[in-house]
Design a protein around this motif. Structure first.
Motif, mmCIF file in Angstrom:
data_model
loop_
_atom_site.group_PDB
_atom_site.id
_atom_site.type_symbol
_atom_site.label_atom_id
_atom_site.label_comp_id
_atom_site.label_asym_id
_atom_site.label_seq_id
_atom_site.Cartn_x
_atom_site.Cartn_y
_atom_site.Cartn_z
ATOM 1 N N ASP A 53 19.769 2.335 4.607
ATOM 2 C CA ASP A 53 19.433 3.702 4.220
ATOM 3 C C ASP A 53 18.020 3.790 3.683
ATOM 4 O O ASP A 53 17.264 4.700 4.032
ATOM 5 N N TRP A 54 17.707 2.835 2.821
ATOM 6 C CA TRP A 54 16.390 2.882 2.204
ATOM 7 C C TRP A 54 15.286 2.702 3.254
ATOM 8 O O TRP A 54 14.285 3.427 3.259
ATOM 9 N N VAL A 55 15.491 1.769 4.164
ATOM 10 C CA VAL A 55 14.494 1.551 5.215
ATOM 11 C C VAL A 55 14.421 2.771 6.128
ATOM 12 O O VAL A 55 13.342 3.148 6.604
ATOM 13 N N THR A 56 15.560 3.402 6.349
ATOM 14 C CA THR A 56 15.547 4.613 7.177
ATOM 15 C C THR A 56 14.695 5.699 6.533
ATOM 16 O O THR A 56 13.921 6.390 7.223
ATOM 17 N N GLY A 57 14.820 5.844 5.225
ATOM 18 C CA GLY A 57 13.989 6.811 4.532
ATOM 19 C C GLY A 57 12.506 6.501 4.670
ATOM 20 O O GLY A 57 11.685 7.384 4.930
ATOM 21 N N ALA A 82 4.628 -4.763 15.522
ATOM 22 C CA ALA A 82 4.647 -4.238 16.890
ATOM 23 C C ALA A 82 5.660 -3.106 17.018
ATOM 24 O O ALA A 82 5.388 -2.074 17.654
ATOM 25 N N LEU A 83 6.814 -3.284 16.413
ATOM 26 C CA LEU A 83 7.847 -2.262 16.539
ATOM 27 C C LEU A 83 7.449 -0.977 15.813
ATOM 28 O O LEU A 83 7.679 0.132 16.315
ATOM 29 N N VAL A 84 6.862 -1.148 14.634
ATOM 30 C CA VAL A 84 6.428 0.046 13.893
ATOM 31 C C VAL A 84 5.332 0.768 14.669
ATOM 32 O O VAL A 84 5.365 2.001 14.820
ATOM 33 N N ALA A 85 4.397 0.010 15.190
ATOM 34 C CA ALA A 85 3.313 0.632 15.950
ATOM 35 C C ALA A 85 3.862 1.381 17.159
ATOM 36 O O ALA A 85 3.454 2.508 17.458
ATOM 37 N N GLY A 108 0.812 -1.203 0.000
ATOM 38 C CA GLY A 108 0.000 0.000 0.000
ATOM 39 C C GLY A 108 0.844 1.249 0.000
ATOM 40 O O GLY A 108 2.072 1.190 0.053
ATOM 41 N N PRO A 109 0.171 2.385 -0.044
ATOM 42 C CA PRO A 109 0.897 3.648 -0.205
ATOM 43 C C PRO A 109 1.469 4.189 1.101
ATOM 44 O O PRO A 109 2.377 5.017 1.070
ATOM 45 N N ALA A 110 0.936 3.755 2.236
ATOM 46 C CA ALA A 110 1.384 4.328 3.511
ATOM 47 C C ALA A 110 2.755 3.776 3.882
ATOM 48 O O ALA A 110 2.938 2.560 3.928
ATOM 49 N N PRO A 111 3.723 4.639 4.152
ATOM 50 C CA PRO A 111 5.070 4.176 4.518
ATOM 51 C C PRO A 111 5.064 3.215 5.709
ATOM 52 O O PRO A 111 5.856 2.271 5.738
ATOM 53 N N ALA A 138 7.427 7.601 7.330
ATOM 54 C CA ALA A 138 6.325 7.075 8.136
ATOM 55 C C ALA A 138 6.084 7.933 9.369
ATOM 56 O O ALA A 138 5.073 7.773 10.052
ATOM 57 N N GLY A 139 7.024 8.821 9.653
ATOM 58 C CA GLY A 139 6.850 9.708 10.795
ATOM 59 C C GLY A 139 7.395 9.158 12.095
ATOM 60 O O GLY A 139 6.955 9.561 13.178
ATOM 61 N N ALA A 140 8.334 8.271 12.009
ATOM 62 C CA ALA A 140 8.914 7.724 13.228
ATOM 63 C C ALA A 140 9.686 8.797 13.969
ATOM 64 O O ALA A 140 10.323 9.662 13.355
ATOM 65 N N ALA A 141 9.613 8.753 15.272
ATOM 66 C CA ALA A 141 10.337 9.728 16.083
ATOM 67 C C ALA A 141 11.832 9.564 15.866
ATOM 68 O O ALA A 141 12.578 10.536 15.751
#
Lengths: 215, 215
Positions: free
Chosen positions: A158-162, A208-211, A104-107, A167-170
């Motif tokens: 790097d790509w996952v960091t982007g 769980a980690l993303v949430a 899907g489109p959401a990071p 996604a708005g991770a702190a």
DNA sequence: ATTGAAGCAGACAGATCTGTCTGCTAGGTT
DNA sequence: AACCTAGCAGACAGATCTGTCTGCTTCAAT
């Protein structure tokens, strides 16, 4: 037969004498048949048996190529190994991108969707772990082969960091690191225990980690 | 120099001709000096350079042992490799146990404390990843060496599952799997990027996963 | 005193591995 | 027609690797 599906995004060797096709003009297929056969055979054998376990003579025999032709394209075995890793990099990066987009489109969803690529890879017949981790196990730090592995892992991180950032991770770095750790763990141990639930556990953990990182 | 600290729990080779000391009687030290020197040298060289990259001749030269003596103790190179993996298994299992106990009496804390062993391992000079994953990359499924690796990973997973169970996790298997994935990921990628924060990220993720599993 | 086990030293065989080199063939370009 | 590139076939050299074998020394126990 191929351990990582059907070469969707395979990009060519590390191209010293070759250039990517500019537009038209030199439309003659410059990727010779012999080179590709060597590369295909090396891909199959290196991954299945390990790099040191596969001699140049075997690659030559199975690819139906003359020895002189082999050494014309790859002056040393290590050159072929690096080209092999380039191939795997193209394939695996493509699969990661595809899996992310399919989620899907959401990071945030894409970060979790990554792990579908892990499931697919582990299910492959003849799956034998991460080609890069395996190559690193057989090479010494500082060599081109080892450097290629480090570069691949850094690129994925790097790509996952982007993605984590969008996604708005702190703390995108920490989230990306955690997810790539899970991914690498799944890739590595997928070859050891044929536990088909491991990729699912990895994906659930990723969720769980993303949430937690977005809360 | 040793990649995994100081052999706290190294147990002996897989002892075909040897018996464990029953009580007293045959108190003569049956573990000959030559065997131990071979094992120590193999431990150092196999881990640092990879198994296939280290020839028997090199081990013989560096351990100061005669070739006949070597082959008396280890009839084939693979026998030495398995003994090497046994040694690593003892050391690493000991470090995991120690790290868990150091984290306190609560199983939930111990599950997180495991990851201190990862930090210590990655900080070691000459750290080159998980000896078992590396050995698996150089061996074929079905061989004694590969089987030994699978057995090690299964034993660690079992032990962590027990810990997760005692911690009161709703699904101990899944939690243990997730944690060992993180652990394996840290072990594998610790050799690739010298990122000192990776073990910390692994531990933080473990904390989050344990907390989520007990909620 | 003799015997036997453990170890040292190193030659040797046979396989394998990387890399070089020589000759030959075929197709396409000038 | 001359030429050049790509490729095929395989011999060859030199290094390395596993495993065997012979001979010598040392030490402890009988």
């Amino acid at each position: 037969m191929d351990p990582l599906a059907e070469h969707p995004a395979a990009h060519a060797g590390r191209g010293a004498p070759e250039v990517s096709p500019p537009a038209a003009a030199v439309a003659t297929p410059r990727t010779g048949s012999a080179r590709q056969r060597i590369l295909d055979t090396a891909f199959r054998l290196f991954y299945a048996k390990g790099i040191r376990a596969v001699g140049v003579d075997l690659i030559i025999a199975e690819s139906g190529v003359a020895k002189a032709t082999f050494y014309k394209h790859f002056p040393a075995k290590d050159d072929l190994v690096v080209a092999y890793l380039d191939t795997v990099d193209g394939i695996w990066s493509g699969q990661l991108h595809d899996a992310a987009e399919a989620a899907g489109p959401a990071p945030a969803d894409q970060l979790v969707g990554l792990f579908d690529a892990l499931s697919s890879a582990c299910r492959q017949d003849g799956y034998r772990g991460c080609a890069f981790i395996n190559a690193a196990a057989e090479s010494q730090p500082g060599t081109p082969v080892h450097d290629r592995t480090v570069a691949h892992k850094a690129a994925v991180l790097d790509w996952v960091t982007g993605l984590a950032s969008r996604a708005g991770a702190a703390n995108p770095q920490v989230l990306a690191r955690s997810l790539t750790l899970l991914l690498d763990g799944g890739l590595a141990s997928g070859a050891l225990d044929a536990d088909p639930d491991a990729p699912a556990a990895a994906k659930a953990s990723a969720e769980a980690l993303v949430a937690a990182a977005l809360a």
